[in-house]
Design an enzyme around this catalytic site. Sequence first.
Site, PDB file in Angstrom:
ATOM      1  N   HIS A  54      -5.911  -3.698  -1.535  1.00  0.00           N
ATOM      2  CA  HIS A  54      -6.864  -4.015  -0.460  1.00  0.00           C
ATOM      3  C   HIS A  54      -8.259  -4.291  -1.020  1.00  0.00           C
ATOM      4  CE1 HIS A  54      -4.194  -2.720   2.945  1.00  0.00           C
ATOM      5  NE2 HIS A  54      -3.666  -1.989   1.977  1.00  0.00           N
ATOM      6  N   ASN A 127      -2.342  -1.085   9.077  1.00  0.00           N
ATOM      7  CA  ASN A 127      -2.124  -2.487   8.684  1.00  0.00           C
ATOM      8  C   ASN A 127      -1.916  -3.328   9.934  1.00  0.00           C
ATOM      9  OD1 ASN A 127      -2.304  -2.323   5.889  1.00  0.00           O
ATOM     10  ND2 ASN A 127      -0.114  -2.022   5.588  1.00  0.00           N
TER      11      ASN A 127
END
Length: 482
Positions: A54, A127
Site C-alpha cells: 500500500h 480494502n
Amino acid sequence: MTKKVLTTSAGAPVSDDNNSISVGPRGPLTYDNHYTFEKLAHFNRERIPERVVHARGTGAYGTFTLTKSLKEFTIADFLQNEGKRTDVFIRFSTVGGGQDSHDFARDPRGFAIKFYTKQGNYDMVGNNTPVFFLRDPSKFPDFIHSQKKNPRTNLPDPRMAYEFWANYPQALHQVTILMSDRGIPASYRNMNGYSSHTYSFWNEKGERFWFKWHFKTNQGIKTLRAEEAAVADPHGAQQDLVEAIDRGDFPSWTAKVQIMTEQKARDAEVNPFDLTKVWPHDEFPLIEVGQLELNRNVDNYFAETEQAAFAPSNFVPGISSSPDKMLQGRLLAYQDAHRYRVGVNYNQLPVNAAKCPVNHYQRDGAMAGLCPAGGHHHQTSGANFYPNDRDDGPAPDQAVAEPPMPVEAGAWLDRFDTDEEDHYTQAGNLFRIMSDDQKQQLANNIAGGLGQCDASVQQRMLAQFEKADPDYAARVAAALQA
Ligand code: NDP
Ligand code: HEM
C-alpha cells in the site's frame, strides 16, 4: 502584505539563500556555510521507508455521521446517538506497487479510515473487496512477494502471481474479484470499502456480536477496462480526489453493517471468520448506519498522508477483534511497521494523535514531544510508573473491560490444515451474478496474465475455474486460445 522572513530551521533570519559563502567569486566554500549544510543534510534525510504494501496512496479528512444508533450492539461512543459527527482521516491506496507506481494498476485498493473518537482513535483498515486471497497470516509475505516485481529482472511478472495462485486455490474468490471489471476502479470515489474481516461489537450487557463494515459509494461503481487503464494518467486517481474535494464536490459513502449473533456463528456452515468468504446478503442483510464524507484535503502530503499510521488494533471500547486468523496476524503487524517506518512516537504526529486526552506511562524515544495537536499531553513530567500514589497518575478503568472472547470448547492447540475447505462455491456465485460482458472481461483479463504462464500453471488454474463454474473455465480456455 509584508513578506515573511526566511529563517533557518532554528528560526534565525537568513540573509541570502542563493549564494553560498566562497573564497572570492570563483573560490571554494568554507565551513561558515552551516546554512547550506543544514539544507543539504536535511535533504539527504527527506525519505522514510515507504510502506511495504500500500505504498502508493492518497489521503483526505472528512466526517462520519451516524444515522442509526448501534447502542443495542456496542458501547462505542461514536455509534450511540443518531446525528453524532466524528472527524475522520481516510487513505486510499493500491497494494503491490511502490510509491511511484500507477494509480490504475489491477490491484485491490486500500480503504483505511481513522475515526478520531472521544474514546481514542478507531481504525478501520479495509480494502475495496469483501474478501482476501488468504486465510493464514503466515502466507502474507509469500503472497505479496508473488505480486511484486521479479527479484532478478525488477519487472512486474504475472507468472509469479499465477504460480502462487495455482498452488493456493483458497485465493480463487479474491482472484475472481480482482480479474473482474471491479479490478480497476475508475477513481477512489467510485469504489466501495469493506472491513473484509469479521470484527466484534460488545454492548452494555457484555453481549458480543460479530460484524462486518460495508461502505457503499454514493458516486456509483465505475471501473476501467484493461485497455482504458493502459493509457490512463498514472496520477489520475490522486488528481480526481484532490480536485473533487477542492471544488466542493465532496465524495461520500453510505456506511452499512452486517451483524451475526454468537449462536448463529456457532451454527454457521461456512466459517464466519474465514477471510476468503463473504456473509451472504440474503442471510445477513446490510443495515444502513451512517454517512461518510470527505471534505478537506491535506495541507502537506508527506506530513499527513505519508506519515499516517493506521492499525487494525486501534480499537475503542465496544469494538474488538474476532478469531479470524488473518486479523490476528494484522493486530501485531501494523504498529511494528509504524515504529520502523515513522518512529516509535508516531502517535504524537498531528494526523495520528487522538483528539482526546492521552495518558500513559510510556516515556522518551526518538522525537518525544510534550504537546501534539489538540494540546493533549502524551509524555508528562508526572509519574512515569504504575502503580503509584499520585492523584494525577492515570489508572485503568474496569468499566471498559471487554467481555471474554468465546473460543471453541475443548479446542486443541495445533496446526490445522484448512485447505480442504470449499474454495469454489462463492467464487462461482460471483461469476454467476455477472453479466455476459462482465464474464467476458473476467476471462480476457485472466488470459492476459495466464497466457504467459507454462502449461502446468494454466491447467491447474483452469481446474480451479471449472470447480467454480464450468462456463468460467470454458471462457478462460477460449480466451487463452484467442
Ligand atoms: P448478492 O447478490 O446479495 O450480492 C452481490 C454483491 O456483489 C453486491 O454487493 C454487488 O455490489 C457485488 N458485486 C457485483 N459485481 C461484483 C464484482 N465484479 N466484484 C465484487 N463484487 C461485485 O450475493 P451474495 O451476498 O450471495 O454474494 C455473492 C457474491 O457477491 C459473493 O460470492 C461475493 O463474491 C460478492 N459480494 C458479496 C458481498 C457480501 O457481503 N455478501 C459483498 C460484495 C461482493 P454492488 O451492490 O455494489 O453492485
Ligand atoms: C498496509 C501488513 C492484510 C489492508 C499494511 C502494512 C503492513 C501490512 C505491514 C504497512 C503499514 C504501514 O507501514 O503503515 C499486513 C499483513 C496482513 C495484511 C501482515 C495479513 C496477515 C491486509 C488485509 C487488508 C489490509 C486483509 C484489508 C482487509 C491494508 C491497508 C493498508 C495496509 C488498507 C494501508 C494503510 C494505509 O493507508 O496506511 N499492511 N496486511 N491488509 N494494509 Fe495490510
